[in-house]
Enzyme design. Structure first.
Site, PDB file in Angstrom:
ATOM      1  N   HIS A 195      44.396 -13.703 -41.543  1.00  0.00           N
ATOM      2  CA  HIS A 195      45.764 -14.053 -41.142  1.00  0.00           C
ATOM      3  C   HIS A 195      46.496 -14.801 -42.251  1.00  0.00           C
ATOM      4  O   HIS A 195      45.892 -15.444 -43.116  1.00  0.00           O
ATOM      5  CB  HIS A 195      45.741 -14.908 -39.873  1.00  0.00           C
ATOM      6  CG  HIS A 195      45.047 -16.230 -40.051  1.00  0.00           C
ATOM      7  ND1 HIS A 195      45.651 -17.313 -40.642  1.00  0.00           N
ATOM      8  CD2 HIS A 195      43.795 -16.629 -39.725  1.00  0.00           C
ATOM      9  CE1 HIS A 195      44.811 -18.323 -40.680  1.00  0.00           C
ATOM     10  NE2 HIS A 195      43.667 -17.934 -40.129  1.00  0.00           N
TER      11      HIS A 195
ATOM     12  N   GLU B 103      50.212 -23.166 -39.711  1.00  0.00           N
ATOM     13  CA  GLU B 103      50.734 -24.533 -39.817  1.00  0.00           C
ATOM     14  C   GLU B 103      49.615 -25.537 -40.091  1.00  0.00           C
ATOM     15  O   GLU B 103      49.801 -26.514 -40.813  1.00  0.00           O
ATOM     16  CB  GLU B 103      51.472 -24.890 -38.522  1.00  0.00           C
ATOM     17  CG  GLU B 103      52.754 -24.079 -38.330  1.00  0.00           C
ATOM     18  CD  GLU B 103      53.316 -24.192 -36.927  1.00  0.00           C
ATOM     19  OE1 GLU B 103      52.603 -24.725 -36.045  1.00  0.00           O
ATOM     20  OE2 GLU B 103      54.457 -23.750 -36.713  1.00  0.00           O
TER      21      GLU B 103
ATOM     22  N   ARG C 274      47.896 -16.674 -34.615  1.00  0.00           N
ATOM     23  CA  ARG C 274      48.092 -16.473 -36.053  1.00  0.00           C
ATOM     24  C   ARG C 274      47.584 -15.120 -36.531  1.00  0.00           C
ATOM     25  O   ARG C 274      48.182 -14.514 -37.417  1.00  0.00           O
ATOM     26  CB  ARG C 274      47.459 -17.621 -36.848  1.00  0.00           C
ATOM     27  CG  ARG C 274      45.972 -17.839 -36.632  1.00  0.00           C
ATOM     28  CD  ARG C 274      45.557 -19.197 -37.210  1.00  0.00           C
ATOM     29  NE  ARG C 274      44.117 -19.470 -37.142  1.00  0.00           N
ATOM     30  CZ  ARG C 274      43.499 -20.003 -36.103  1.00  0.00           C
ATOM     31  NH1 ARG C 274      44.171 -20.286 -35.000  1.00  0.00           N
ATOM     32  NH2 ARG C 274      42.194 -20.261 -36.150  1.00  0.00           N
TER      33      ARG C 274
ATOM     34  N   GLU D  86      38.252 -17.186 -34.792  1.00  0.00           N
ATOM     35  CA  GLU D  86      37.694 -18.028 -35.844  1.00  0.00           C
ATOM     36  C   GLU D  86      36.468 -18.773 -35.331  1.00  0.00           C
ATOM     37  O   GLU D  86      36.262 -18.917 -34.119  1.00  0.00           O
ATOM     38  CB  GLU D  86      38.779 -19.021 -36.314  1.00  0.00           C
ATOM     39  CG  GLU D  86      38.354 -20.027 -37.363  1.00  0.00           C
ATOM     40  CD  GLU D  86      37.851 -19.397 -38.646  1.00  0.00           C
ATOM     41  OE1 GLU D  86      36.779 -18.755 -38.614  1.00  0.00           O
ATOM     42  OE2 GLU D  86      38.510 -19.561 -39.694  1.00  0.00           O
ATOM     43  N   ARG D  87      35.638 -19.211 -36.244  1.00  0.00           N
ATOM     44  CA  ARG D  87      34.531 -20.104 -35.904  1.00  0.00           C
ATOM     45  C   ARG D  87      35.078 -21.314 -35.146  1.00  0.00           C
ATOM     46  O   ARG D  87      36.115 -21.873 -35.513  1.00  0.00           O
ATOM     47  CB  ARG D  87      33.861 -20.550 -37.204  1.00  0.00           C
ATOM     48  CG  ARG D  87      32.785 -21.594 -37.068  1.00  0.00           C
ATOM     49  CD  ARG D  87      32.315 -21.996 -38.455  1.00  0.00           C
ATOM     50  NE  ARG D  87      31.407 -23.120 -38.397  1.00  0.00           N
ATOM     51  CZ  ARG D  87      30.959 -23.773 -39.460  1.00  0.00           C
ATOM     52  NH1 ARG D  87      31.350 -23.396 -40.674  1.00  0.00           N
ATOM     53  NH2 ARG D  87      30.127 -24.783 -39.331  1.00  0.00           N
TER      54      ARG D  87
ATOM     55  N   TYR E  47      35.233 -24.961 -34.422  1.00  0.00           N
ATOM     56  CA  TYR E  47      34.857 -26.176 -35.144  1.00  0.00           C
ATOM     57  C   TYR E  47      34.573 -27.369 -34.235  1.00  0.00           C
ATOM     58  O   TYR E  47      34.323 -28.474 -34.717  1.00  0.00           O
ATOM     59  CB  TYR E  47      35.934 -26.534 -36.172  1.00  0.00           C
ATOM     60  CG  TYR E  47      35.790 -25.755 -37.451  1.00  0.00           C
ATOM     61  CD1 TYR E  47      34.768 -26.034 -38.350  1.00  0.00           C
ATOM     62  CD2 TYR E  47      36.658 -24.719 -37.763  1.00  0.00           C
ATOM     63  CE1 TYR E  47      34.611 -25.313 -39.520  1.00  0.00           C
ATOM     64  CE2 TYR E  47      36.518 -23.989 -38.935  1.00  0.00           C
ATOM     65  CZ  TYR E  47      35.495 -24.294 -39.807  1.00  0.00           C
ATOM     66  OH  TYR E  47      35.345 -23.571 -40.963  1.00  0.00           O
TER      67      TYR E  47
ATOM     68  N   ARG F 164      30.622 -27.390 -43.071  1.00  0.00           N
ATOM     69  CA  ARG F 164      31.534 -26.333 -43.525  1.00  0.00           C
ATOM     70  C   ARG F 164      30.803 -25.216 -44.248  1.00  0.00           C
ATOM     71  O   ARG F 164      31.183 -24.052 -44.133  1.00  0.00           O
ATOM     72  CB  ARG F 164      32.595 -26.913 -44.455  1.00  0.00           C
ATOM     73  CG  ARG F 164      33.583 -27.841 -43.794  1.00  0.00           C
ATOM     74  CD  ARG F 164      34.723 -28.171 -44.735  1.00  0.00           C
ATOM     75  NE  ARG F 164      35.567 -27.007 -44.978  1.00  0.00           N
ATOM     76  CZ  ARG F 164      36.438 -26.905 -45.975  1.00  0.00           C
ATOM     77  NH1 ARG F 164      36.557 -27.886 -46.854  1.00  0.00           N
ATOM     78  NH2 ARG F 164      37.179 -25.828 -46.113  1.00  0.00           N
ATOM     79  N   ARG F 165      29.783 -25.548 -45.031  1.00  0.00           N
ATOM     80  CA  ARG F 165      29.241 -24.582 -45.977  1.00  0.00           C
ATOM     81  C   ARG F 165      27.776 -24.228 -45.771  1.00  0.00           C
ATOM     82  O   ARG F 165      27.226 -23.449 -46.530  1.00  0.00           O
ATOM     83  CB  ARG F 165      29.439 -25.104 -47.407  1.00  0.00           C
ATOM     84  CG  ARG F 165      30.897 -25.079 -47.852  1.00  0.00           C
ATOM     85  CD  ARG F 165      31.455 -23.669 -47.804  1.00  0.00           C
ATOM     86  NE  ARG F 165      32.837 -23.598 -48.219  1.00  0.00           N
ATOM     87  CZ  ARG F 165      33.760 -22.853 -47.634  1.00  0.00           C
ATOM     88  NH1 ARG F 165      33.443 -22.146 -46.550  1.00  0.00           N
ATOM     89  NH2 ARG F 165      34.987 -22.818 -48.092  1.00  0.00           N
TER      90      ARG F 165
ATOM     91  N   GLY G 230      38.976 -16.297 -41.389  1.00  0.00           N
ATOM     92  CA  GLY G 230      38.058 -16.413 -42.510  1.00  0.00           C
ATOM     93  C   GLY G 230      36.606 -16.231 -42.132  1.00  0.00           C
ATOM     94  O   GLY G 230      35.880 -15.450 -42.766  1.00  0.00           O
TER      95      GLY G 230
END
Length: 207
Positions: A11, A15, A62, A89-90, A92, A116-117, A160
């Site tokens: 996407h 914002e 989005r 999306e994942r 969070y 995050r990684r 993502g």
């Protein structure tokens, strides 16, 4: 047999991307830049001469708006479209809505980086990338891939991490490899698949 074309697009800027917030399943709209990115993606795909037969997107604004802007730019507003939470999306969890710098101040740089990684460590109340793959991949295999293999030119506008799940499978990447992959907002990736669903050709479209 028609070419087996699959296009993935993250996407446009939202914002919360602009404000550097963890977003996940929260539902902010696109920014003006995000709208421009989506329209530019549509122009790039139109220049390729692609005509989509089906489209898929998530349950979040989005991604849906990005898809609509792409198809509008291409003059293909009537493409049959499926929305599904599997492409969200994942999640969070407790990080959603927090500024990433504030999260680092609260939990520490190292812990936030791990959330995050890393592939399989989830933030409190949320999903790891492995969890996201477990949610997204079956939907791809059962719903999206059959369309592509039938020769239907297919567009997926998502997020993502849900797109990372698909790319990991398409490109046969390791968990370490996919965690390093950065996906730009509004940047189409065009795959041509072989009959056995492996990637015969891949191109990143850039303005």
């Amino acid at each position: 047999m028609s070419d087996r074309i699959l296009v993935l697009v993250r996407h446009g800027q939202s914002e919360w991307n602009l404000k550097n917030l963890f977003t996940g399943w929260r539902d902010p709209d696109l920014t003006e830049q995000g709208v421009s990115e989506a329209k530019r993606a549509g122009a790039l795909l139109k220049a390729e001469g692609l005509k989509f037969d089906v489209a898929f997107t998530s349950d979040l604004t989005r991604a849906q708006k990005t898809l609509g802007l792409i198809l509008g730019e291409m003059g293909q507003e009537g493409v049959p479209t499926t929305r599904n939470v599997a492409l969200n999306e994942r999640d969070y969890g407790d990080l959603a809505g927090l500024n990433k710098d504030d999260a680092r101040a609260k939990w520490g740089d190292d812990q936030v980086h791990i959330w995050r990684r890393s592939y399989d460590i989830a933030p409190p109340g949320g999903e790891s990338l492995r969890d996201t793959v477990a949610r997204t991949l079956p939907y791809y295999v059962q719903e999206i891939l059959p369309c592509v293999l039938r020769g239907q030119t297919t567009l997926v506008a998502a997020h993502g991490n849900s797109l990372r799940a698909l790319i990991m499978t398409l490109e046969k990447l390791s968990p370490e490899g996919i965690m390093k992959r950065e996906l730009n907002t509004g940047a189409p990736i065009v795959y041509k698949l072989a009959a056995d669903s492996t990637v015969a050709e891949k191109r990143d479209l850039v303005a």
